[in-house]
Design a protein around this motif. Structure first.
Motif, PDB file in Angstrom:
ATOM      1  N   ASP A 161       0.829  -1.199   0.000  1.00  0.00           N
ATOM      2  CA  ASP A 161       0.000   0.000   0.000  1.00  0.00           C
ATOM      3  C   ASP A 161       0.868   1.257   0.000  1.00  0.00           C
ATOM      4  N   ALA A 162       1.941   1.249   0.783  1.00  0.00           N
ATOM      5  CA  ALA A 162       2.844   2.401   0.844  1.00  0.00           C
ATOM      6  C   ALA A 162       3.555   2.610  -0.489  1.00  0.00           C
ATOM      7  N   ILE A 163       3.977   1.519  -1.134  1.00  0.00           N
ATOM      8  CA  ILE A 163       4.670   1.633  -2.421  1.00  0.00           C
ATOM      9  C   ILE A 163       3.727   2.180  -3.496  1.00  0.00           C
ATOM     10  N   ALA A 164       2.481   1.697  -3.502  1.00  0.00           N
ATOM     11  CA  ALA A 164       1.507   2.205  -4.466  1.00  0.00           C
ATOM     12  C   ALA A 164       1.222   3.687  -4.207  1.00  0.00           C
ATOM     13  N   SER A 165       1.111   4.077  -2.941  1.00  0.00           N
ATOM     14  CA  SER A 165       0.900   5.487  -2.586  1.00  0.00           C
ATOM     15  C   SER A 165       2.074   6.333  -3.032  1.00  0.00           C
ATOM     16  N   CYS A 166       3.282   5.832  -2.796  1.00  0.00           N
ATOM     17  CA  CYS A 166       4.504   6.542  -3.185  1.00  0.00           C
ATOM     18  C   CYS A 166       4.555   6.731  -4.693  1.00  0.00           C
ATOM     19  N   ARG A 167       4.144   5.714  -5.444  1.00  0.00           N
ATOM     20  CA  ARG A 167       4.192   5.812  -6.913  1.00  0.00           C
ATOM     21  C   ARG A 167       3.226   6.884  -7.417  1.00  0.00           C
ATOM     22  N   ILE A 168       2.035   6.958  -6.820  1.00  0.00           N
ATOM     23  CA  ILE A 168       1.064   7.984  -7.215  1.00  0.00           C
ATOM     24  C   ILE A 168       1.603   9.373  -6.884  1.00  0.00           C
ATOM     25  N   LEU A 169       2.118   9.532  -5.660  1.00  0.00           N
ATOM     26  CA  LEU A 169       2.661  10.831  -5.247  1.00  0.00           C
ATOM     27  C   LEU A 169       3.868  11.209  -6.100  1.00  0.00           C
ATOM     28  N   GLN A 170       4.700  10.239  -6.420  1.00  0.00           N
ATOM     29  CA  GLN A 170       5.872  10.475  -7.265  1.00  0.00           C
ATOM     30  C   GLN A 170       5.451  11.029  -8.630  1.00  0.00           C
ATOM     31  N   TYR A 171       4.392  10.474  -9.197  1.00  0.00           N
ATOM     32  CA  TYR A 171       3.884  10.961 -10.480  1.00  0.00           C
ATOM     33  C   TYR A 171       3.424  12.416 -10.367  1.00  0.00           C
ATOM     34  N   LEU A 172       2.709  12.745  -9.288  1.00  0.00           N
ATOM     35  CA  LEU A 172       2.215  14.115  -9.112  1.00  0.00           C
ATOM     36  C   LEU A 172       3.368  15.100  -8.944  1.00  0.00           C
ATOM     37  N   LEU A 173       4.374  14.703  -8.177  1.00  0.00           N
ATOM     38  CA  LEU A 173       5.516  15.588  -7.960  1.00  0.00           C
ATOM     39  C   LEU A 173       6.284  15.833  -9.258  1.00  0.00           C
ATOM     40  N   LEU A 174       6.412  14.786 -10.078  1.00  0.00           N
ATOM     41  CA  LEU A 174       7.102  14.942 -11.361  1.00  0.00           C
ATOM     42  C   LEU A 174       6.334  15.871 -12.299  1.00  0.00           C
ATOM     43  N   CYS A 175       5.004  15.819 -12.231  1.00  0.00           N
ATOM     44  CA  CYS A 175       4.187  16.689 -13.084  1.00  0.00           C
ATOM     45  C   CYS A 175       4.440  18.163 -12.789  1.00  0.00           C
ATOM     46  N   ASP A 176       4.706  18.488 -11.510  1.00  0.00           N
ATOM     47  CA  ASP A 176       4.921  19.884 -11.106  1.00  0.00           C
ATOM     48  C   ASP A 176       6.386  20.202 -10.855  1.00  0.00           C
ATOM     49  N   SER A 177       7.277  19.328 -11.298  1.00  0.00           N
ATOM     50  CA  SER A 177       8.726  19.546 -11.170  1.00  0.00           C
ATOM     51  C   SER A 177       9.136  19.831  -9.723  1.00  0.00           C
ATOM     52  N   ILE A 178       8.536  19.088  -8.784  1.00  0.00           N
ATOM     53  CA  ILE A 178       8.893  19.214  -7.370  1.00  0.00           C
ATOM     54  C   ILE A 178      10.001  18.211  -7.073  1.00  0.00           C
ATOM     55  N   SER A 179      11.140  18.684  -6.592  1.00  0.00           N
ATOM     56  CA  SER A 179      12.257  17.792  -6.276  1.00  0.00           C
ATOM     57  C   SER A 179      11.959  17.035  -4.986  1.00  0.00           C
ATOM     58  N   TYR A 180      12.411  15.798  -4.926  1.00  0.00           N
ATOM     59  CA  TYR A 180      12.092  14.955  -3.774  1.00  0.00           C
ATOM     60  C   TYR A 180      13.178  13.907  -3.579  1.00  0.00           C
ATOM     61  N   SER A 181      13.216  13.353  -2.381  1.00  0.00           N
ATOM     62  CA  SER A 181      14.070  12.205  -2.050  1.00  0.00           C
ATOM     63  C   SER A 181      13.194  11.152  -1.394  1.00  0.00           C
ATOM     64  N   ILE A 182      13.301   9.902  -1.850  1.00  0.00           N
ATOM     65  CA  ILE A 182      12.532   8.796  -1.285  1.00  0.00           C
ATOM     66  C   ILE A 182      13.457   7.928  -0.444  1.00  0.00           C
ATOM     67  N   ILE A 183      13.072   7.708   0.807  1.00  0.00           N
ATOM     68  CA  ILE A 183      13.877   6.886   1.718  1.00  0.00           C
ATOM     69  C   ILE A 183      12.987   5.780   2.291  1.00  0.00           C
ATOM     70  N   PRO A 184      13.239   4.499   1.938  1.00  0.00           N
ATOM     71  CA  PRO A 184      12.443   3.406   2.512  1.00  0.00           C
ATOM     72  C   PRO A 184      12.871   3.098   3.945  1.00  0.00           C
ATOM     73  N   VAL A 185      11.887   2.836   4.809  1.00  0.00           N
ATOM     74  CA  VAL A 185      12.164   2.499   6.215  1.00  0.00           C
ATOM     75  C   VAL A 185      11.326   1.283   6.599  1.00  0.00           C
ATOM     76  N   GLN A 186      11.952   0.364   7.364  1.00  0.00           N
ATOM     77  CA  GLN A 186      11.264  -0.860   7.750  1.00  0.00           C
ATOM     78  C   GLN A 186      10.650  -0.797   9.139  1.00  0.00           C
ATOM     79  N   ASN A 187      11.225  -0.005  10.020  1.00  0.00           N
ATOM     80  CA  ASN A 187      10.743   0.048  11.400  1.00  0.00           C
ATOM     81  C   ASN A 187      11.043   1.422  11.998  1.00  0.00           C
ATOM     82  N   GLN A 188      10.681   1.587  13.261  1.00  0.00           N
ATOM     83  CA  GLN A 188      10.838   2.890  13.917  1.00  0.00           C
ATOM     84  C   GLN A 188      12.305   3.283  14.040  1.00  0.00           C
ATOM     85  N   ASN A 189      13.173   2.319  14.304  1.00  0.00           N
ATOM     86  CA  ASN A 189      14.604   2.635  14.415  1.00  0.00           C
ATOM     87  C   ASN A 189      15.156   3.162  13.091  1.00  0.00           C
ATOM     88  N   ASP A 190      14.725   2.551  11.982  1.00  0.00           N
ATOM     89  CA  ASP A 190      15.145   3.022  10.658  1.00  0.00           C
ATOM     90  C   ASP A 190      14.685   4.451  10.416  1.00  0.00           C
TER      91      ASP A 190
END
Length: 581
Positions: free
Chosen positions: A28-57
């Protein structure tokens, strides 16, 4: 605080700014990220994606990268912990949280401005009022000042400032002793009530509606929705339903929203608003389909064998069960020679009539749930795929069984699947998923044959020991969840007369961790008799760890799964069983 106007209060705020995105390891998070990534690219918004597995990460990754941006987006992570307390951000940082995990931390809910929760609150969350949690803080501070004054005077030595002592005494004289006693009592009662309210609010963990659906609705409001984005939202919703994360009411409502969007986009494409008719166009349908695991990419016989519902119904871990399955296929008129072939190699007439063939006999064999409505997609003239096929592929890629594979690489492999030009990655994920399902099915067979599912009184438990063959396939939270659900269904089915009692018991399952040697995962599943997937095992894990002073080495965003050192597992389980009694 909650943010309901996603366009004005979220998207317009980050427009033109750099954003930092932390994404949890789930479909669900990956699908959400892909949708948001598409929207950000449409408006040329720079971003960094960092995957995290748990609270410590999350905490360590934020500390390393917090200087990159003042706007931080958390997808399916962070909502259940106090962000300000754990991350200690500077005042200019703003966090936007899109998280399907519940319950939200009350400090995030009542934070004014720095923490924004995307979406609306629902009544079933039963959020306590501000007054019950924070309302009397000012009064309590005043009372504590008076009470602290008494103690401070006793500690002042003989050389102290006499004038300060006289001032503190004059302040205390404003309250007579009876009033001070009453204030002490009120303060104690308020804290006791607050503790009880917080416990009742936090004791059950559960999931809300899909975050991917939330992101698609944002794309819709921005007039940037398309069939591709809708399909990603369908995959996010499909993961919640496949893994039993949400109740039937939420599933029906989410499917209804997706179906209405599908009809709307199909209508627009028919009137020239889309790329319909091209060889690479994406077509989405909502139709009755067989709910068998990856049957379009497998043989029908293997799909029946490793689908939890049919394997539990026919007891396919026994010779008698295999004989009953063969009789079922014979009554359907499906030759074994055809069922052993891959789906694409079956006779085309059988393939086209497969659903109607099963439809005639499912009621007789009490398998009505074997045929359900499903979302399917097809790119141009390529073979059709169901949403569950994509979910299995993404889960297998996320929970990679390859040794020495970096989790971040597994995350990006899964993210790559959500592209119509990367269907090879999807098929590779499906092949891994088939191996994973076979390993899970064999382990269920072994556990039932060896009597590894033990009734501890208040719950059932099963322990997968170190050195077990194929343990690498279920050493991650999602794969262990699938193993636990399969095992619980099979155990209840085998129990027969004792099944009614077993249906009312939760299951605690443990397996060696795939990421840390000498550590194990513990996962708790609610009883099958409950229609609601609300889970109290997470709170029980927390209390058992506190009672035994066991260190939880990995705190996942879903509190019903933890990681501890294998040496402490026996004592931890003993304490857990006593709590659940």
């Amino acid at each position: 605080m909650y943010v309901s106007d996603l366009k004005r209060e979220f998207y317009d705020v980050i427009l033109g700014k750099r954003v930092l995105i932390f994404v949890n390891f789930d479909v669900d998070a990956i699908a959400s990220c892909r949708i948001l990534q598409y929207l950000l690219l449409c408006d040329s918004i720079s971003y960094s994606i960092i995957p995290v597995q748990n609270q410590n990460d999350l905490i360590s990754a934020y500390k390393e990268s917090c200087e990159q941006s003042n706007h931080v987006i958390l997808i399916n992570c962070g909502g259940t912990l106090d962000i300000v307390e754990h991350l200690e951000p500077t005042e200019e940082k703003v966090f936007f949280i899109a998280d399907s995990h519940r319950p939200y931390d009350v400090c995030n809910i009542y934070n004014d401005g720095q923490v924004c929760l995307l979406g609306k609150s629902s009544e079933k969350e039963e959020i306590p009022s501000y007054e019950d949690i924070f309302g009397n803080d000012d009064d309590n501070d005043e009372t504590s000042d008076h009470l602290d004054g008494e103690e401070s005077d006793e500690e002042v030595d003989e050389e102290g400032d006499e004038e300060e002592i006289r001032e503190s005494k004059s302040k205390r004289q404003k309250l007579d002793p009876a009033e001070m006693v009453m204030r002490r009592r009120e303060k104690r009662l308020w804290h006791e009530k607050r503790k009880e309210i917080l416990f009742n609010y936090m004791q059950f963990s559960f999931y809300s509606s899909s975050t991917a659906l939330l992101m698609f609705e944002l794309a819709w409001k921005l007039s940037r929705d398309s069939n591709d984005l809708l399909w990603w939202a369908i995959i996010g919703v499909g993961e919640q339903q496949l893994l039993g994360k949400v109740d039937s009411k939420t599933s029906v409502l989410d499917n209804g929203k997706l179906q209405s969007h599908m009809i709307r986009l199909a209508h627009l494409s028919q009137h020239g608003g889309d790329s319909a008719g091209t060889k690479d166009a994406l077509y989405i349908t909502h139709e009755k389909d067989l709910s068998l695991s990856m049957y379009r990419h497998w043989s029908l016989l293997e799909s029946l064998k490793y689908t939890p519902q049919t394997a539990s119904h026919f007891h396919l871990w026994t010779l008698k069960g295999e004989k009953k399955l063969n009789e079922f296929l014979a009554e359907l008129g499906l030759p074994l020679s055809q069922c052993r072939q891959k789906y694409n190699s079956m006779d085309i007439e059988l393939r086209n009539d497969l659903r109607s063939i099963f439809q005639k006999k499912v009621e007789k064999y009490d398998l009505e749930d074997l045929i359900e409505y499903s979302f399917n997609s097809q790119y141009g003239f390529r073979p059709k795929n169901s949403a569950s096929d994509f979910v299995f592929a993404l889960l297998a890629l996320l929970d990679s069984a390859e040794r020495d594979k970096d989790p971040a690489d597994a995350f990006h492999d899964a993210l790559e699947c959500l592209s119509n030009s990367k269907m090879d990655a999807v098929y590779r994920g499906i092949e891994l998923a088939k191996l994973q399902q076979m390993a899970i099915g064999k382990e269920v067979h072994t556990c039932l044959d060896m009597g590894h599912v033990i009734n501890a009184g208040p719950c059932l438990y099963a322990v997968i020991q170190d050195g077990t063959p194929d343990a690498k396939y279920y050493g991650h939270p999602h794969s262990l969840l699938m193993l636990g659900q399969f095992l619980l269904k099979a155990h209840i089915s085998r129990a027969r007369g004792r099944g009614l009692r077993a249906r009312e018991l939760p299951l605690i399952i443990s397996s060696p961790s795939a990421t840390r040697p000498s550590h194990c995962l513990l996962l708790g599943l609610p009883p099958l008799s409950l229609d609601s997937p609300k889970n109290l095992i997470g709170k029980a894990f927390e209390q058992a760890a506190e009672n035994t002073q066991t260190e939880i080495t990995s705190v996942f965003f879903d509190s019903s799964v933890i990681e501890i050192n294998s040496e402490f597992r026996s004592n931890f389980l003993d304490s857990l069983f006593s709590l659940l009694e």
